[in-house]
Scaffold this motif. Structure first.
Motif, PDB file in Angstrom:
ATOM      1  N   VAL A  58      49.917 -18.629  -9.154  1.00 39.72           N
ATOM      2  CA  VAL A  58      49.459 -18.233 -10.487  1.00 39.72           C
ATOM      3  C   VAL A  58      50.485 -17.326 -11.150  1.00 39.72           C
ATOM      4  O   VAL A  58      51.393 -16.796 -10.503  1.00 39.72           O
ATOM      5  N   LEU A  59      50.325 -17.154 -12.454  1.00 43.65           N
ATOM      6  CA  LEU A  59      51.210 -16.294 -13.244  1.00 43.65           C
ATOM      7  C   LEU A  59      50.474 -15.019 -13.624  1.00 43.65           C
ATOM      8  O   LEU A  59      49.317 -15.060 -14.038  1.00 43.65           O
ATOM      9  N   GLU A  60      51.177 -13.902 -13.514  1.00 43.06           N
ATOM     10  CA  GLU A  60      50.591 -12.615 -13.852  1.00 43.06           C
ATOM     11  C   GLU A  60      51.528 -11.870 -14.799  1.00 43.06           C
ATOM     12  O   GLU A  60      52.733 -11.795 -14.558  1.00 43.06           O
ATOM     13  N   ALA A  61      50.982 -11.309 -15.871  1.00 37.19           N
ATOM     14  CA  ALA A  61      51.783 -10.544 -16.829  1.00 37.19           C
ATOM     15  C   ALA A  61      51.796  -9.080 -16.437  1.00 37.19           C
ATOM     16  O   ALA A  61      50.752  -8.485 -16.162  1.00 37.19           O
ATOM     17  N   THR A 123      42.784 -13.975 -16.292  1.00 36.60           N
ATOM     18  CA  THR A 123      42.330 -14.795 -15.156  1.00 36.60           C
ATOM     19  C   THR A 123      43.489 -15.365 -14.344  1.00 36.60           C
ATOM     20  O   THR A 123      43.263 -16.053 -13.353  1.00 36.60           O
ATOM     21  N   GLN A 124      44.726 -15.096 -14.765  1.00 39.95           N
ATOM     22  CA  GLN A 124      45.919 -15.560 -14.065  1.00 39.95           C
ATOM     23  C   GLN A 124      45.970 -17.093 -13.996  1.00 39.95           C
ATOM     24  O   GLN A 124      45.528 -17.703 -13.021  1.00 39.95           O
ATOM     25  N   PRO A 125      46.516 -17.734 -15.017  1.00 39.85           N
ATOM     26  CA  PRO A 125      46.554 -19.201 -15.044  1.00 39.85           C
ATOM     27  C   PRO A 125      47.382 -19.769 -13.898  1.00 39.85           C
ATOM     28  O   PRO A 125      48.382 -19.183 -13.483  1.00 39.85           O
ATOM     29  N   ALA A 152      57.381 -30.173 -19.274  1.00 41.65           N
ATOM     30  CA  ALA A 152      56.908 -28.850 -18.861  1.00 41.65           C
ATOM     31  C   ALA A 152      55.479 -28.609 -19.342  1.00 41.65           C
ATOM     32  O   ALA A 152      55.093 -29.008 -20.444  1.00 41.65           O
ATOM     33  N   ILE A 153      54.695 -27.960 -18.507  1.00 41.03           N
ATOM     34  CA  ILE A 153      53.336 -27.589 -18.874  1.00 41.03           C
ATOM     35  C   ILE A 153      53.385 -26.451 -19.893  1.00 41.03           C
ATOM     36  O   ILE A 153      54.156 -25.516 -19.750  1.00 41.03           O
ATOM     37  N   ASN A 154      52.538 -26.537 -20.893  1.00 38.82           N
ATOM     38  CA  ASN A 154      52.382 -25.442 -21.850  1.00 38.82           C
ATOM     39  C   ASN A 154      51.184 -24.607 -21.396  1.00 38.82           C
ATOM     40  O   ASN A 154      50.035 -24.986 -21.594  1.00 38.82           O
ATOM     41  N   ILE A 155      51.460 -23.471 -20.770  1.00 39.50           N
ATOM     42  CA  ILE A 155      50.415 -22.696 -20.099  1.00 39.50           C
ATOM     43  C   ILE A 155      49.408 -22.098 -21.073  1.00 39.50           C
ATOM     44  O   ILE A 155      48.196 -22.159 -20.859  1.00 39.50           O
ATOM     45  N   ASN A 156      49.883 -21.475 -22.140  1.00 46.37           N
ATOM     46  CA  ASN A 156      48.962 -20.744 -23.020  1.00 46.37           C
ATOM     47  C   ASN A 156      49.290 -20.937 -24.501  1.00 46.37           C
ATOM     48  O   ASN A 156      49.449 -19.980 -25.255  1.00 46.37           O
ATOM     49  N   GLU A 157      49.379 -22.196 -24.884  1.00 42.90           N
ATOM     50  CA  GLU A 157      49.516 -22.578 -26.289  1.00 42.90           C
ATOM     51  C   GLU A 157      50.751 -21.972 -26.949  1.00 42.90           C
ATOM     52  O   GLU A 157      50.713 -21.493 -28.080  1.00 42.90           O
TER      53      GLU A 157
END
Length: 321
Positions: A58-61, A123-125, A152-157
């Motif tokens: 997952v990705l975390e900011a 929620t950590q996509p 590539a996937i576009n994770i958050n628009e």
């Protein structure tokens, strides 16, 4: 509308490779990473388990990106009187690979995503997942930040125009923000569109067993730190740095377009004045991925090539891709 890429288990043994003609970095050897991890479920085994488990990546900011950096005298403050806020912090990230001791049970995913780390969901996509794999300790784990590809996937628009620009120009980052001088409230805008393809490897959380443990349903998160471009050097551990921003404030807007961009950073060649070394200054510019640093653009790209982490503060080795 964002791009959609459907993962299949068949794809996970494929690796994408693409030479980036805009980048002076070269990939020199196959890579592997070691990270320290938290495990969910049963205990670990360094030689692999007998059952099947799942690992979600997952990705975390980090807060330095989502909330910015404040002026102050704290450990993570900018010490010389500036605050920074990011409007976009778009990164291409993916190509996760891992294996157990001695290269046993190798797993890889060619999934590459584009995400704006200023607005990642709490929620950590999920970037990718390894399902039904051998349980136990995976002592090698790594990921990359290459330029994105068409699938590539576009994770958050993320705006598709930004993704298209990254693909067309070979950029792995689009970062824009504002730096404000707190003494008088004056501010400047900056835009960084940069090609910094990097491999992150040998990741480790201090004090934890090397590697990620897969036991039942496990998770590992990938993190980027937005404060690296304000570091005063390239230390092995972040606790040995201070954060300074006077250099960015001192960049001249050479084309007078109201935004500091690559051309302005490249024109800032007085490295000794921007990044003074001891005893009169605090900068140590050796030991980074670009040497020598000839201008502010070199400094930015070098720092961007060091900011990959796991589990928030877990350190990773880095090398140009």
């Amino acid at each position: 509308m964002g791009r959609i890429h459907e993962n299949t288990h068949d794809e996970e043994n494929e690796r994408m490779s693409k030479e980036n003609e805009h980048m002076s970095f070269r990939q020199t050897s196959p890579w592997a990473a070691v990270l320290a991890a938290f495990s969910l479920g049963c205990g670990s085994s360094s030689t692999g388990g007998t059952g099947n488990g799942n690992l979600s990546v997952v990705l975390e900011a980090e807060e330095t990106i989502s909330e910015g950096l404040d002026a102050g005298d704290g450990d993570e403050n900018i010490l010389d009187g500036f605050e920074v806020r990011f409007n976009r912090y778009i990164v291409a990230i993916g190509n996760v690979a891992m294996s157990q001791v001695g290269g046993a049970n190798p797993e890889s995913s060619p999934v590459l995503a584009v995400a704006d780390f200023t607005s990642l969901p709490s929620t950590q996509p999920e970037l990718t997942a390894f399902n039904g794999i051998a349980t136990g300790q995976y002592t090698s784990f790594g990921f990359e930040t290459p330029p994105p590809s068409e699938d590539a996937i576009n994770i958050n628009e993320v705006d598709t125009e930004d993704i298209d620009a990254m693909i067309a120009n070979g950029w792995s980052y689009i970062i824009d923000g504002t730096i404000t001088q707190v003494s008088d409230g004056a501010s400047k805008e900056f835009l960084i569109e940069a090609d910094v393809p990097t491999v992150y490897s040998d990741c480790a959380v201090d004090g934890m067993e090397p590697g990620v443990n897969v036991a039942g349903n496990s998770t590992v998160d990938l993190t980027l730190h937005g404060d690296h471009i304000f570091f005063n050097g390239f230390p092995e551990e972040e606790g040995n740095v201070v954060r300074l921003a006077q250099w960015l404030w001192d960049i001249e807007d050479e084309d007078e377009d109201g935004v500091l961009t690559r051309s302005d950073f490249e024109a800032a060649t007085d490295v000794g004045s921007l990044f003074p070394s001891p005893p009169g200054g605090a900068y140590e510019l050796t030991g980074g991925p670009i040497s020598p640093i000839s201008n502010a653009w070199d400094f930015i790209r070098a720092q961007l090539g060091t900011q990959g982490h796991i589990f928030g503060e877990g350190e990773c080795e880095w090398s140009p891709l």
